[in-house]
Design a protein around this motif. Structure first.
Motif, PDB file in Angstrom:
ATOM      1  N   ILE A   1       0.843  -1.195   0.000  1.00 57.29           N
ATOM      2  CA  ILE A   1       0.000   0.000   0.000  1.00 57.29           C
ATOM      3  C   ILE A   1       0.880   1.248   0.000  1.00 57.29           C
ATOM      4  N   THR A   2       2.065   1.113   0.554  1.00 56.87           N
ATOM      5  CA  THR A   2       2.996   2.231   0.663  1.00 56.87           C
ATOM      6  C   THR A   2       4.159   2.015  -0.303  1.00 56.87           C
ATOM      7  N   LYS A   3       4.978   3.047  -0.447  1.00 60.65           N
ATOM      8  CA  LYS A   3       6.148   2.928  -1.321  1.00 60.65           C
ATOM      9  C   LYS A   3       7.362   3.542  -0.632  1.00 60.65           C
ATOM     10  N   GLU A   4       8.529   3.296  -1.210  1.00 66.56           N
ATOM     11  CA  GLU A   4       9.755   3.849  -0.660  1.00 66.56           C
ATOM     12  C   GLU A   4       9.661   5.363  -0.610  1.00 66.56           C
ATOM     13  N   GLY A   5      10.129   5.926   0.488  1.00 64.47           N
ATOM     14  CA  GLY A   5      10.087   7.368   0.672  1.00 64.47           C
ATOM     15  C   GLY A   5       8.863   7.857   1.421  1.00 64.47           C
ATOM     16  N   ASP A   6       7.855   6.999   1.570  1.00 66.67           N
ATOM     17  CA  ASP A   6       6.641   7.398   2.299  1.00 66.67           C
ATOM     18  C   ASP A   6       6.935   7.555   3.785  1.00 66.67           C
ATOM     19  N   GLN A   7       6.381   8.592   4.356  1.00 56.86           N
ATOM     20  CA  GLN A   7       6.398   8.790   5.806  1.00 56.86           C
ATOM     21  C   GLN A   7       5.133   8.129   6.341  1.00 56.86           C
ATOM     22  N   ILE A   8       5.268   7.180   7.247  1.00 54.30           N
ATOM     23  CA  ILE A   8       4.099   6.473   7.755  1.00 54.30           C
ATOM     24  C   ILE A   8       3.960   6.675   9.251  1.00 54.30           C
ATOM     25  N   GLU A   9       2.749   6.479   9.719  1.00 51.55           N
ATOM     26  CA  GLU A   9       2.412   6.604  11.136  1.00 51.55           C
ATOM     27  C   GLU A   9       2.292   5.217  11.751  1.00 51.55           C
TER      28      GLU A   9
ATOM     29  N   ALA B   1       2.045  -1.075  10.358  1.00 52.38           N
ATOM     30  CA  ALA B   1       3.353  -0.683  10.877  1.00 52.38           C
ATOM     31  C   ALA B   1       3.292  -0.501  12.390  1.00 52.38           C
ATOM     32  N   PRO B   2       4.176  -1.153  13.123  1.00 53.88           N
ATOM     33  CA  PRO B   2       4.181  -0.976  14.577  1.00 53.88           C
ATOM     34  C   PRO B   2       4.871   0.310  15.027  1.00 53.88           C
ATOM     35  N   LEU B   3       5.619   0.941  14.137  1.00 49.42           N
ATOM     36  CA  LEU B   3       6.334   2.173  14.462  1.00 49.42           C
ATOM     37  C   LEU B   3       6.189   3.176  13.319  1.00 49.42           C
ATOM     38  N   ALA B   4       6.270   4.445  13.644  1.00 55.65           N
ATOM     39  CA  ALA B   4       6.250   5.495  12.624  1.00 55.65           C
ATOM     40  C   ALA B   4       7.663   5.702  12.098  1.00 55.65           C
ATOM     41  N   GLY B   5       7.764   6.169  10.854  1.00 51.97           N
ATOM     42  CA  GLY B   5       9.067   6.452  10.265  1.00 51.97           C
ATOM     43  C   GLY B   5       8.960   6.625   8.768  1.00 51.97           C
ATOM     44  N   THR B   6      10.098   6.593   8.104  1.00 55.26           N
ATOM     45  CA  THR B   6      10.167   6.752   6.655  1.00 55.26           C
ATOM     46  C   THR B   6      10.589   5.428   6.029  1.00 55.26           C
ATOM     47  N   ILE B   7       9.833   4.940   5.072  1.00 49.19           N
ATOM     48  CA  ILE B   7      10.159   3.682   4.405  1.00 49.19           C
ATOM     49  C   ILE B   7      11.345   3.909   3.475  1.00 49.19           C
ATOM     50  N   THR B   8      12.380   3.091   3.655  1.00 51.88           N
ATOM     51  CA  THR B   8      13.571   3.196   2.817  1.00 51.88           C
ATOM     52  C   THR B   8      13.692   2.038   1.835  1.00 51.88           C
ATOM     53  N   ALA B   9      13.038   0.922   2.115  1.00 50.96           N
ATOM     54  CA  ALA B   9      13.084  -0.234   1.220  1.00 50.96           C
ATOM     55  C   ALA B   9      11.858  -1.096   1.447  1.00 50.96           C
ATOM     56  N   ILE B  10      11.400  -1.689   0.358  1.00 49.99           N
ATOM     57  CA  ILE B  10      10.277  -2.626   0.383  1.00 49.99           C
ATOM     58  C   ILE B  10      10.748  -3.898  -0.308  1.00 49.99           C
ATOM     59  N   ASN B  11      10.392  -5.043   0.234  1.00 52.90           N
ATOM     60  CA  ASN B  11      10.795  -6.320  -0.361  1.00 52.90           C
ATOM     61  C   ASN B  11       9.900  -6.611  -1.567  1.00 52.90           C
ATOM     62  N   LYS B  12      10.185  -5.906  -2.668  1.00 55.83           N
ATOM     63  CA  LYS B  12       9.372  -6.012  -3.882  1.00 55.83           C
ATOM     64  C   LYS B  12       9.408  -7.408  -4.490  1.00 55.83           C
ATOM     65  N   ALA B  13      10.452  -8.180  -4.196  1.00 49.24           N
ATOM     66  CA  ALA B  13      10.541  -9.542  -4.732  1.00 49.24           C
ATOM     67  C   ALA B  13       9.355 -10.385  -4.298  1.00 49.24           C
ATOM     68  N   THR B  14       8.747 -10.030  -3.162  1.00 43.69           N
ATOM     69  CA  THR B  14       7.618 -10.807  -2.660  1.00 43.69           C
ATOM     70  C   THR B  14       6.357 -10.623  -3.509  1.00 43.69           C
ATOM     71  N   GLU B  15       6.313  -9.577  -4.319  1.00 47.38           N
ATOM     72  CA  GLU B  15       5.156  -9.413  -5.205  1.00 47.38           C
ATOM     73  C   GLU B  15       5.151 -10.481  -6.291  1.00 47.38           C
ATOM     74  N   ASP B  16       6.344 -10.901  -6.742  1.00 47.64           N
ATOM     75  CA  ASP B  16       6.447 -11.956  -7.752  1.00 47.64           C
ATOM     76  C   ASP B  16       6.511 -13.348  -7.138  1.00 47.64           C
ATOM     77  N   THR B  17       7.113 -13.446  -5.959  1.00 46.21           N
ATOM     78  CA  THR B  17       7.224 -14.730  -5.257  1.00 46.21           C
ATOM     79  C   THR B  17       6.789 -14.547  -3.806  1.00 46.21           C
ATOM     80  N   PRO B  18       5.472 -14.378  -3.581  1.00 46.03           N
ATOM     81  CA  PRO B  18       4.968 -14.090  -2.233  1.00 46.03           C
ATOM     82  C   PRO B  18       5.276 -15.183  -1.220  1.00 46.03           C
ATOM     83  N   GLU B  19       5.452 -16.409  -1.679  1.00 44.31           N
ATOM     84  CA  GLU B  19       5.715 -17.505  -0.740  1.00 44.31           C
ATOM     85  C   GLU B  19       7.042 -17.337  -0.009  1.00 44.31           C
TER      86      GLU B  19
END
Length: 112
Positions: A38-46, A65-83
């Motif tokens: 739902i979010t992307k790299e660079g997003d500030q989340i609560e 998210a259990p903590l607020a902060g800025t997303i620096t990386a997302i494990n995009k590989a899981t979109e192609d291989t979610p398992e």
């Protein structure tokens, strides 16, 4: 040291925090078959903001998210291989990484 929050392990490495699926969460939801960030790299989340949607053999889940902060990386590989989120290896089952996390909030989390 690992902390635990929202069924995720949280590991701190300097000023970066990595959020990893716990074995308990993996067991509870079953085999992951679909991942949508739902979010992307660079997003500030609560704290408690939705990060991604998971569809697994036992449930559909919105991971928060259990903590607020800025997303620096997302494990995009899981979109192609979610398992791979069911992997025992943290370098495969990590979900996202953040910076700008309140150290005091992290320190309050229970140890895993």
């Amino acid at each position: 040291m690992r902390k635990l929050a929202n069924y995720l392990w949280v590991e701190q490495n300097g000023d970066e925090f990595t959020f990893i699926m716990t074995p308990e969460l993996q067991d509870d939801i079953g085999t992951v078959g679909y991942v949508e960030f739902i979010t992307k790299e660079g997003d500030q989340i609560e704290e408690n903001q939705a990060i991604l949607n998971l569809e697994a053999s036992k449930t559909v889940l919105e991971l928060q998210a259990p903590l607020a902060g800025t997303i620096t990386a997302i494990n995009k590989a899981t979109e192609d291989t979610p398992e791979q989120l069911n992997s025992e290896k943290a370098d495969e089952s990590w979900v996202y990484k953040m910076t700008n996390v309140d150290q005091a909030a992290y320190d309050k989390l229970p140890e895993a």
